[in-house]
Design an enzyme around this catalytic site. Structure first.
Site, PDB file in Angstrom:
ATOM      1  N   SER A   1       0.954  -1.378   0.018  1.00 14.94           N
ATOM      2  CA  SER A   1      -0.028   0.050  -0.056  1.00 14.94           C
ATOM      3  C   SER A   1       0.806   1.248  -0.160  1.00 14.94           C
ATOM      4  CB  SER A   1      -0.884   0.090   1.175  1.00 14.94           C
ATOM      5  OG  SER A   1      -0.464  -0.585   2.252  1.00 14.94           O
TER       6      SER A   1
ATOM      7  N   HIS B   1      -3.523  -3.480  -5.651  1.00 19.94           N
ATOM      8  CA  HIS B   1      -3.670  -3.045  -4.169  1.00 19.94           C
ATOM      9  C   HIS B   1      -5.017  -3.368  -3.970  1.00 19.94           C
ATOM     10  CE1 HIS B   1      -3.794   0.360  -1.208  1.00 19.94           C
ATOM     11  NE2 HIS B   1      -3.542  -0.656  -0.517  1.00 19.94           N
TER      12      HIS B   1
HETATM   13  P1  NAI Z   1       0.243  -9.500   8.067  1.00 22.34           P
HETATM   14  O1  NAI Z   1       1.250  -8.947   8.988  1.00 22.34           O
HETATM   15  O2  NAI Z   1      -1.046  -9.738   8.459  1.00 22.34           O
HETATM   16  O3  NAI Z   1       0.766 -10.747   7.311  1.00 22.34           O
HETATM   17  C1  NAI Z   1       2.016 -10.747   6.511  1.00 22.34           C
HETATM   18  C2  NAI Z   1       2.240 -12.347   6.476  1.00 22.34           C
HETATM   19  O4  NAI Z   1       3.345 -12.352   5.718  1.00 22.34           O
HETATM   20  C3  NAI Z   1       2.439 -12.903   7.746  1.00 22.34           C
HETATM   21  O5  NAI Z   1       1.767 -14.055   7.728  1.00 22.34           O
HETATM   22  C4  NAI Z   1       4.235 -13.110   7.675  1.00 22.34           C
HETATM   23  O6  NAI Z   1       4.368 -14.529   8.505  1.00 22.34           O
HETATM   24  C5  NAI Z   1       4.092 -13.441   5.986  1.00 22.34           C
HETATM   25  N1  NAI Z   1       5.493 -13.118   5.680  1.00 22.34           N
HETATM   26  C6  NAI Z   1       6.404 -12.308   6.062  1.00 22.34           C
HETATM   27  N2  NAI Z   1       7.576 -12.165   5.194  1.00 22.34           N
HETATM   28  C7  NAI Z   1       7.335 -13.161   4.522  1.00 22.34           C
HETATM   29  C8  NAI Z   1       8.145 -13.598   3.493  1.00 22.34           C
HETATM   30  N3  NAI Z   1       9.367 -13.358   3.389  1.00 22.34           N
HETATM   31  N4  NAI Z   1       7.849 -14.682   2.901  1.00 22.34           N
HETATM   32  C9  NAI Z   1       6.422 -15.344   3.191  1.00 22.34           C
HETATM   33  N5  NAI Z   1       5.796 -14.776   3.906  1.00 22.34           N
HETATM   34  C10 NAI Z   1       5.974 -13.650   4.637  1.00 22.34           C
HETATM   35  O7  NAI Z   1      -0.028  -8.278   7.244  1.00 22.34           O
HETATM   36  P2  NAI Z   1      -0.958  -7.691   6.160  1.00 22.34           P
HETATM   37  O8  NAI Z   1      -1.878  -6.872   6.895  1.00 22.34           O
HETATM   38  O9  NAI Z   1      -1.912  -8.728   5.568  1.00 22.34           O
HETATM   39  O10 NAI Z   1      -0.433  -7.057   4.898  1.00 22.34           O
HETATM   40  C11 NAI Z   1       0.336  -7.623   4.171  1.00 22.34           C
HETATM   41  C12 NAI Z   1       0.513  -6.842   2.783  1.00 22.34           C
HETATM   42  O11 NAI Z   1      -0.481  -6.005   2.356  1.00 22.34           O
HETATM   43  C13 NAI Z   1       1.720  -5.438   3.271  1.00 22.34           C
HETATM   44  O12 NAI Z   1       2.365  -5.022   2.069  1.00 22.34           O
HETATM   45  C14 NAI Z   1       0.530  -4.395   3.667  1.00 22.34           C
HETATM   46  O13 NAI Z   1       1.189  -3.163   3.352  1.00 22.34           O
HETATM   47  C15 NAI Z   1      -0.483  -4.527   2.436  1.00 22.34           C
HETATM   48  N6  NAI Z   1      -2.004  -4.042   2.638  1.00 22.34           N
HETATM   49  C16 NAI Z   1      -2.465  -4.051   3.852  1.00 22.34           C
HETATM   50  C17 NAI Z   1      -3.710  -3.576   4.199  1.00 22.34           C
HETATM   51  C18 NAI Z   1      -4.243  -3.731   5.602  1.00 22.34           C
HETATM   52  O14 NAI Z   1      -5.181  -3.100   5.877  1.00 22.34           O
HETATM   53  N7  NAI Z   1      -3.664  -4.554   6.515  1.00 22.34           N
HETATM   54  C19 NAI Z   1      -4.575  -2.903   3.081  1.00 22.34           C
HETATM   55  C20 NAI Z   1      -3.763  -3.020   1.902  1.00 22.34           C
HETATM   56  C21 NAI Z   1      -2.671  -3.541   1.718  1.00 22.34           C
END
Ligand code: NAI
Length: 505
Positions: free
Chosen positions: A123, A144
């Site tokens: 994001s 996104h």
């Molecule tokens: P989250 O922290 O809930 O999930 C991230 C997941 O990725 C975790 O389960 C972690 O174990 C895994 N992970 C981390 N590094 C890794 C790697 N190298 N290889 C494989 N898995 C890995 O985060 P969330 O909230 O789901 O966000 C994920 C992405 O989405 C980020 O880029 C964030 O900026 C984007 N995003 C988030 C939004 C939100 O409201 N939470 C909205 C739109 C985009």
């Protein structure tokens, strides 16, 4: 360009909130989906969670039991990234860290077929930067989603400098085939929504800081006059002030400190205090047992209004006359410059000047300014402000007239542009600059704000309804009042006004 066929394998990396939601969306659209997370067991846990979600849909009668089974059968958790080698599209939703994401993309490039599309759900990171240094940067594109992905319609399809436009089109069509509302965006800070929505928070934080009214009153005005689903304070309490403040800071920094995006000290103080909103039990409001939301301020009067005079066309406020007429108010119409007179009071739609300033400059006695409403026929509340020399009796007459129309009337301090007008003018200004700078088309930007953050009307369509010239005047007056570059009007508004052209092509 066509959407990916539903038999194409989609790989989702990162089984957190977003990754799980995206995997569900793709599987519901018929794709076989592999979900991978580098935390052992996390992908399987997420797939079980999705199955429970689907189960709830079945219980509510929104999904057939066989459909649930078919969707769950298409979702496969995997424990090794090598299992994703045959994917046609990979969507990464891992931790928001440039280096970690770049490392993952490099690894995928070595693993997947050369024509595999590498999409990022980032994001805030630049798609151009994510792709830099790869052998096939043209394959990298932003996809996104908004949270929660299965429910939110918007998907921003974001092109970096090297992205192949054909791939962006394929993803756009694919998102559409998944039942989403895609828009095209160029990779610039905040893309569309996280940039154009900033003034919604920023102007209301500023209004609070400058003593316009309290949070509950400002929120009520945005909801009941502006038609927004939530006001800025209840919404940021829900999002979390740490998250909302971090996005503002990141956009502000990315634009080299452009004051348009200046973060608010009020919000920083909440973050510093650990008052992060709902999740911490307190933000602008208190949560938890027994916590009550303070009521919005409202003016009351015993005065009554049976007759008013409309001088000239009231512009966007004209439907108010219909509403008054329907409620039995006698209206005399005569030529003039868009003023409404009742008793000793003169009412006018704000033009971005202070009431006291406009009263003096235009020689208007007992001036009462009215705020913008999304729909003057349907609004339930409206804000007013008044000049320092407006008598209490004249103000009461103005309140009586608006109450006669069935509106709750809220008085706010004499600040430029009141509440809804100022918020909408600044949203439209940011949207116009985003169009001018080629971030997205006017249609896509309006659509993104409606589908991504549920705005009741796209900011540019709203500016057209108010009048591009009028919106420009409001911004010019705001800038004159504050003397800050924050309120500088977008060149696109000035050019459209000068050319008499529409913002939507
Ligand atoms: P989250 O922290 O809930 O999930 C991230 C997941 O990725 C975790 O389960 C972690 O174990 C895994 N992970 C981390 N590094 C890794 C790697 N190298 N290889 C494989 N898995 C890995 O985060 P969330 O909230 O789901 O966000 C994920 C992405 O989405 C980020 O880029 C964030 O900026 C984007 N995003 C988030 C939004 C939100 O409201 N939470 C909205 C739109 C985009």
């Amino acid at each position: 360009m066509q959407a990916l066929h539903s038999n194409a394998l989609v790989a989702v990396i990162g089984a957190g909130a977003m990754g799980a939601g995206i995997a569900q969306v793709a599987a519901q659209a018929g794709h076989p989906v592999k979900l991978y997370d580098n935390r052992p067991g996390a992908a399987a846990q997420a797939v079980a969670g999705i199955d429970r979600q689907l189960g709830r849909l079945v219980e509510k009668g929104k999904l057939a039991p066989e459909a649930r089974e078919a969707i769950s059968a298409r979702l496969q958790p995997v424990e090794a990234i090598e299992a994703l080698a045959d994917a046609r599209l990979v969507i990464e939703a891992i931790v928001e860290d440039l280096q970690v994401k770049q490392g993952l993309l490099r690894q995928l490039e070595g693993l997947c077929a050369p024509d595999c599309i590498l999409a990022s759900n980032t994001s805030s990171l630049s798609i151009t930067r994510l792709a830099a240094g790869l052998q096939r940067p043209q394959q990298v594109v932003g996809m996104h989603f908004f949270n929660p992905a299965p429910l939110m319609a918007l998907v921003e399809v974001v092109c970096g400098l090297a992205t192949d436009p054909g791939i962006a089109t394929t993803l756009y069509e694919t998102a559409r085939a998944w039942g989403k509302q895609p828009v095209h965006a160029r990779s610039t800070p905040g893309f569309i929504v996280n940039r154009v929505a900033r003034p919604f928070y920023a102007e209301n934080l500023r209004l609070l800081q400058e003593g316009a009214a309290d949070c509950a009153t400002l929120d009520a005005l945005l909801r009941e006059a502006g038609g927004f689903a939530m006001g800025a304070f209840e919404l940021t309490d829900l999002i979390g002030h740490d998250v909302n403040y971090a996005v503002t800071c990141s956009v502000f920094d990315a634009f080299y400190g452009d004051f348009r995006f200046q973060p608010s000290l009020l919000q920083k103080e909440l973050v510093d205090a650990g008052r992060l909103g709902r999740k911490s039990g307190q933000g602008f409001y208190r949560y938890g047992e027994g916590a009550e939301r303070p009521p919005a301020a409202e003016l009351h009067t015993l005065a009554s209004a049976e007759h008013c005079v409309a001088e000239g066309h009231l512009g966007v406020m004209q439907p108010l006359l219909e509403r008054l007429r329907d409620r039995g108010v006698a209206i005399t119409e005569r030529a003039g410059s868009g003023l409404l007179r009742v008793g000793d009071a003169t009412l006018a739609l704000s033009d971005g000047r202070l009431a006291s300033q406009r009263a003096r400059e235009d020689g208007l006695g007992n001036l009462v300014l009215i705020d913008l409403a999304l729909d003057y026929q349907a609004a339930t509340r409206i804000a007013i402000s008044w000049s320092a020399d407006t008598t209490p009796e004249a103000r009461d007459q103005a309140v009586a007239l608006l109450q006669r129309a069935g509106l709750r009337v809220t008085g706010v301090a004499d600040l430029p542009g009141l509440v809804v007008l100022r918020t909408v003018a600044m949203l439209a200004n940011e949207a116009a600059d985003a169009v001018l700078q080629g971030v997205g088309s006017a249609a896509d930007i309006d659509l993104a704000l409606c589908a991504g953050v549920n705005y009741p009307r796209g900011p540019l369509a709203w500016a057209e309804q108010i009048g591009v010239g009028y919106t420009l005047r409001v911004l010019d007056n705001l800038q004159r009042s504050y003397g800050e570059s924050r309120y500088r009007p977008s060149l696109l508004l000035r050019r459209s006004d000068a050319q008499g052209a529409r913002l939507h092509d």
